[in-house]
Design a protein around this motif. Structure first.
Motif, PDB file in Angstrom:
ATOM      1  N   GLU A 133       3.892   0.618  10.452  1.00  0.00           N
ATOM      2  CA  GLU A 133       2.694   0.634  11.306  1.00  0.00           C
ATOM      3  C   GLU A 133       1.656   1.665  10.880  1.00  0.00           C
ATOM      4  O   GLU A 133       0.546   1.655  11.404  1.00  0.00           O
ATOM      5  CB  GLU A 133       3.082   0.893  12.762  1.00  0.00           C
ATOM      6  CG  GLU A 133       3.683  -0.297  13.465  1.00  0.00           C
ATOM      7  CD  GLU A 133       3.598  -0.177  14.969  1.00  0.00           C
ATOM      8  OE1 GLU A 133       2.974   0.789  15.465  1.00  0.00           O
ATOM      9  OE2 GLU A 133       4.151  -1.054  15.657  1.00  0.00           O
ATOM     10  N   GLY A 134       1.989   2.572   9.992  1.00  0.00           N
ATOM     11  CA  GLY A 134       1.033   3.590   9.565  1.00  0.00           C
ATOM     12  C   GLY A 134       0.987   3.676   8.054  1.00  0.00           C
ATOM     13  O   GLY A 134       1.991   3.420   7.375  1.00  0.00           O
ATOM     14  N   ALA A 135      -0.179   4.049   7.498  1.00  0.00           N
ATOM     15  CA  ALA A 135      -0.310   4.146   6.044  1.00  0.00           C
ATOM     16  C   ALA A 135      -1.383   5.157   5.679  1.00  0.00           C
ATOM     17  O   ALA A 135      -2.398   5.295   6.373  1.00  0.00           O
ATOM     18  CB  ALA A 135      -0.659   2.777   5.444  1.00  0.00           C
ATOM     19  N   ALA A 136      -1.156   5.879   4.587  1.00  0.00           N
ATOM     20  CA  ALA A 136      -2.152   6.788   4.010  1.00  0.00           C
ATOM     21  C   ALA A 136      -1.905   6.843   2.508  1.00  0.00           C
ATOM     22  O   ALA A 136      -0.768   6.771   2.044  1.00  0.00           O
ATOM     23  CB  ALA A 136      -2.038   8.188   4.623  1.00  0.00           C
ATOM     24  N   TRP A 137      -2.993   6.952   1.744  1.00  0.00           N
ATOM     25  CA  TRP A 137      -2.879   7.082   0.293  1.00  0.00           C
ATOM     26  C   TRP A 137      -2.461   8.512  -0.053  1.00  0.00           C
ATOM     27  O   TRP A 137      -2.979   9.480   0.517  1.00  0.00           O
ATOM     28  CB  TRP A 137      -4.206   6.780  -0.387  1.00  0.00           C
ATOM     29  CG  TRP A 137      -4.626   5.345  -0.352  1.00  0.00           C
ATOM     30  CD1 TRP A 137      -5.393   4.736   0.594  1.00  0.00           C
ATOM     31  CD2 TRP A 137      -4.310   4.336  -1.322  1.00  0.00           C
ATOM     32  NE1 TRP A 137      -5.579   3.412   0.284  1.00  0.00           N
ATOM     33  CE2 TRP A 137      -4.938   3.141  -0.885  1.00  0.00           C
ATOM     34  CE3 TRP A 137      -3.575   4.332  -2.502  1.00  0.00           C
ATOM     35  CZ2 TRP A 137      -4.836   1.944  -1.600  1.00  0.00           C
ATOM     36  CZ3 TRP A 137      -3.483   3.147  -3.221  1.00  0.00           C
ATOM     37  CH2 TRP A 137      -4.101   1.976  -2.775  1.00  0.00           C
ATOM     38  N   ILE A 138      -1.539   8.652  -0.988  1.00  0.00           N
ATOM     39  CA  ILE A 138      -1.246   9.948  -1.590  1.00  0.00           C
ATOM     40  C   ILE A 138      -2.153  10.145  -2.798  1.00  0.00           C
ATOM     41  O   ILE A 138      -2.765  11.191  -2.986  1.00  0.00           O
ATOM     42  CB  ILE A 138       0.233  10.041  -1.996  1.00  0.00           C
ATOM     43  CG1 ILE A 138       1.126  10.005  -0.749  1.00  0.00           C
ATOM     44  CG2 ILE A 138       0.497  11.307  -2.808  1.00  0.00           C
ATOM     45  CD1 ILE A 138       2.611  10.020  -1.055  1.00  0.00           C
ATOM     46  N   ASP A 139      -2.229   9.130  -3.639  1.00  0.00           N
ATOM     47  CA  ASP A 139      -3.149   9.095  -4.781  1.00  0.00           C
ATOM     48  C   ASP A 139      -3.369   7.626  -5.121  1.00  0.00           C
ATOM     49  O   ASP A 139      -3.054   6.748  -4.304  1.00  0.00           O
ATOM     50  CB  ASP A 139      -2.593   9.890  -5.974  1.00  0.00           C
ATOM     51  CG  ASP A 139      -1.156   9.509  -6.318  1.00  0.00           C
ATOM     52  OD1 ASP A 139      -0.796   8.313  -6.179  1.00  0.00           O
ATOM     53  OD2 ASP A 139      -0.383  10.397  -6.721  1.00  0.00           O
ATOM     54  N   GLY A 140      -3.892   7.338  -6.289  1.00  0.00           N
ATOM     55  CA  GLY A 140      -4.211   5.968  -6.637  1.00  0.00           C
ATOM     56  C   GLY A 140      -3.021   5.062  -6.864  1.00  0.00           C
ATOM     57  O   GLY A 140      -3.174   3.846  -6.948  1.00  0.00           O
ATOM     58  N   GLU A 141      -1.830   5.637  -6.964  1.00  0.00           N
ATOM     59  CA  GLU A 141      -0.632   4.847  -7.255  1.00  0.00           C
ATOM     60  C   GLU A 141       0.400   4.872  -6.138  1.00  0.00           C
ATOM     61  O   GLU A 141       1.333   4.075  -6.153  1.00  0.00           O
ATOM     62  CB  GLU A 141       0.050   5.369  -8.540  1.00  0.00           C
ATOM     63  CG  GLU A 141      -0.707   5.103  -9.819  1.00  0.00           C
ATOM     64  CD  GLU A 141      -1.928   5.989  -9.973  1.00  0.00           C
ATOM     65  OE1 GLU A 141      -1.833   7.184  -9.634  1.00  0.00           O
ATOM     66  OE2 GLU A 141      -2.982   5.482 -10.399  1.00  0.00           O
TER      67      GLU A 141
ATOM     68  N   LEU B 106       1.536   5.425  -1.833  1.00  0.00           N
ATOM     69  CA  LEU B 106       1.212   5.410  -0.410  1.00  0.00           C
ATOM     70  C   LEU B 106       2.352   6.059   0.366  1.00  0.00           C
ATOM     71  O   LEU B 106       3.523   5.993  -0.043  1.00  0.00           O
ATOM     72  CB  LEU B 106       1.050   3.976   0.096  1.00  0.00           C
ATOM     73  CG  LEU B 106      -0.196   3.191  -0.316  1.00  0.00           C
ATOM     74  CD1 LEU B 106       0.021   1.705  -0.082  1.00  0.00           C
ATOM     75  CD2 LEU B 106      -1.409   3.672   0.458  1.00  0.00           C
ATOM     76  N   VAL B 107       2.015   6.686   1.505  1.00  0.00           N
ATOM     77  CA  VAL B 107       3.026   7.137   2.449  1.00  0.00           C
ATOM     78  C   VAL B 107       2.875   6.280   3.694  1.00  0.00           C
ATOM     79  O   VAL B 107       1.761   6.025   4.159  1.00  0.00           O
ATOM     80  CB  VAL B 107       2.891   8.647   2.769  1.00  0.00           C
ATOM     81  CG1 VAL B 107       1.512   8.999   3.285  1.00  0.00           C
ATOM     82  CG2 VAL B 107       3.960   9.071   3.777  1.00  0.00           C
TER      83      VAL B 107
ATOM     84  N   MET C  11       6.013   5.163  -1.259  1.00  0.00           N
ATOM     85  CA  MET C  11       6.188   4.041  -2.186  1.00  0.00           C
ATOM     86  C   MET C  11       5.077   4.053  -3.224  1.00  0.00           C
ATOM     87  O   MET C  11       3.953   4.488  -2.944  1.00  0.00           O
ATOM     88  CB  MET C  11       6.187   2.713  -1.433  1.00  0.00           C
ATOM     89  CG  MET C  11       7.331   2.565  -0.450  1.00  0.00           C
ATOM     90  SD  MET C  11       7.496   0.866   0.126  1.00  0.00           S
ATOM     91  CE  MET C  11       8.770   1.076   1.383  1.00  0.00           C
ATOM     92  N   SER C  12       5.426   3.553  -4.394  1.00  0.00           N
ATOM     93  CA  SER C  12       4.428   3.446  -5.463  1.00  0.00           C
ATOM     94  C   SER C  12       4.115   1.985  -5.720  1.00  0.00           C
ATOM     95  O   SER C  12       4.982   1.108  -5.564  1.00  0.00           O
ATOM     96  CB  SER C  12       4.940   4.111  -6.743  1.00  0.00           C
ATOM     97  OG  SER C  12       6.077   3.432  -7.243  1.00  0.00           O
TER      98      SER C  12
END
Length: 369
Positions: free
Chosen positions: A331-339, A341-342, A366-367
């Motif tokens: 239910e939630g997502a945020a980018w860590i960098d371009g490859e 996600l958390v 996950m990448s």
């Protein structure tokens, strides 16, 4: 079987595959659970050919690290129910909201077991119905989304709370509560994700509708279940004019999500960086993520310049050995960098397959494949 050799010397694993010309949308539908039409059939039966396709390998996230929320915090405040519903990065940490708790979860970048810098910010309290969180650097405050609220004048609408961490960051204070002037049809199908930003001296927000068309999923042929009709609502903040007035978010535009994001529901949206063009939209029901581009000048998703071609790509969360869904409640997502996600997961529901219990109430890194 042989694969075709590309100009750069690598091999195209899809070139000789029978699904090489299959679109991401068709492939997504191939992976939908096949419910038995005969009562004697297994109601949870799936077509495991989905997992044997090259497309699955090339469109499936790689798990980097994951942990249940109950393992992250040294002090659980005597609670074991962590329905993670949103996540945002702020000042060197990630902050999580739970629709089952009023506390915020602060998690450091190591995502380690009982990490000394991990903590629950504020008292646990009762159910919050928090569905999304966004950090606004100019005001150093968090904005937290409540999916729906029955307003005495405007009816069923989403609500946004502005929160300020206290000194030391161990608690927070409520600064303001503002409704979004957007009529909802269903108390359980409102806004599911929030993104707040400031531009041209004004404060703006995006609210992602959970269902298609922002409409109900109840009744015969409900519009909310008509795939590929996601909606993102853009609204602008207006402060109260006097002590008798209330703050409000007025809708500027309802932005159409590209139809190749052919999803049954829309659980989270994440933009990479301040006004970054990369955008990810999560579907909880499909256990999938659509990744595309966003144009901040036009305030529209970027279309593919080739007519008829998709605007983005659909990726999948890993499945079990027998090809069942296991990431059923993201239910939630945020980018860590371009490859990378958390992501955060809610608690599995009693109507869901028991396999969904394994990954629920957790944080996942996950990448992209």
């Amino acid at each position: 079987m042989q694969s075709a050799r590309l100009a750069d010397g690598e091999w195209d694993d899809d070139s000789d595959d029978e699904e090489s010309s299959m679109s991401d949308v068709d492939f997504l539908m191939l992976g939908i659970d096949k419910k038995g039409v005969d009562p004697k059939d297994d109601p949870d039966r799936v077509d495991d050919s989905f997992c044997h396709k090259n497309r699955y390998r090339k469109r499936t996230f790689k798990v980097v690290k994951e942990m249940p929320f109950s393992g992250l915090f040294p002090n659980l405040q005597r609670t074991r129910r962590f329905e993670g519903s949103g996540i945002a990065f702020a000042n060197g940490s990630y902050y999580v909201v739970f629709d089952s708790l009023k506390t915020l979860g602060q998690v450091d970048l190591r995502f380690s077991f009982r990490g000394p810098e991990n903590r629950l910010v504020g008292p646990v309290g009762d159910e919050s119905q928090f569905e999304g969180i966004s950090f606004n650097a100019p005001t150093d405050t968090f904005f937290v989304l409540r999916e729906s609220f029955e307003h005495e004048e405007h009816g069923l609408v989403p609500v946004v709370y502005e929160l300020k961490l206290t000194e030391g960051g161990a608690n927070y204070q409520l600064k303001e509560t503002c409704m979004v002037r957007f009529q909802l049809q269903d108390v359980n199908k409102g806004f599911e994700s929030l993104h707040v930003f400031e531009r041209d001296g004004k404060r703006h927000m995006f609210g992602l509708c959970e269902s298609n068309y922002c409409k109900t999923i109840v009744g015969p042929d409900p519009p909310g279940l008509q795939r590929g009709n996601g909606r993102l609502v853009w609204a602008t903040y207006h402060a109260p004019e006097d002590q008798y007035d209330e703050c409000i978010w007025n809708v500027e535009k309802v932005i159409v999500v590209p139809e190749d994001a052919f999803l049954l529901d829309y659980a989270a949206i994440a933009f990479r960086g301040d006004f970054g063009e990369d955008v990810a939209i999560v579907s909880q029901e499909d256990a999938a993520v659509w990744v595309g581009k966003f144009d901040w000048e036009a305030m529209e998703f970027v279309k593919n310049p080739i007519p008829g071609e998709p605007a983005g790509q659909i990726y999948h969360f890993p499945r079990t050995d027998d090809c069942h869904k296991q990431y059923c409640n993201v239910e939630g997502a945020a980018w860590i960098d371009g490859e990378r996600l958390v992501l955060t997961s809610d608690k599995s529901k009693r109507i869901q397959d028991h396999r969904c219990m394994t990954k629920d109430q957790s944080v996942h890194i996950m990448s992209l494949p």
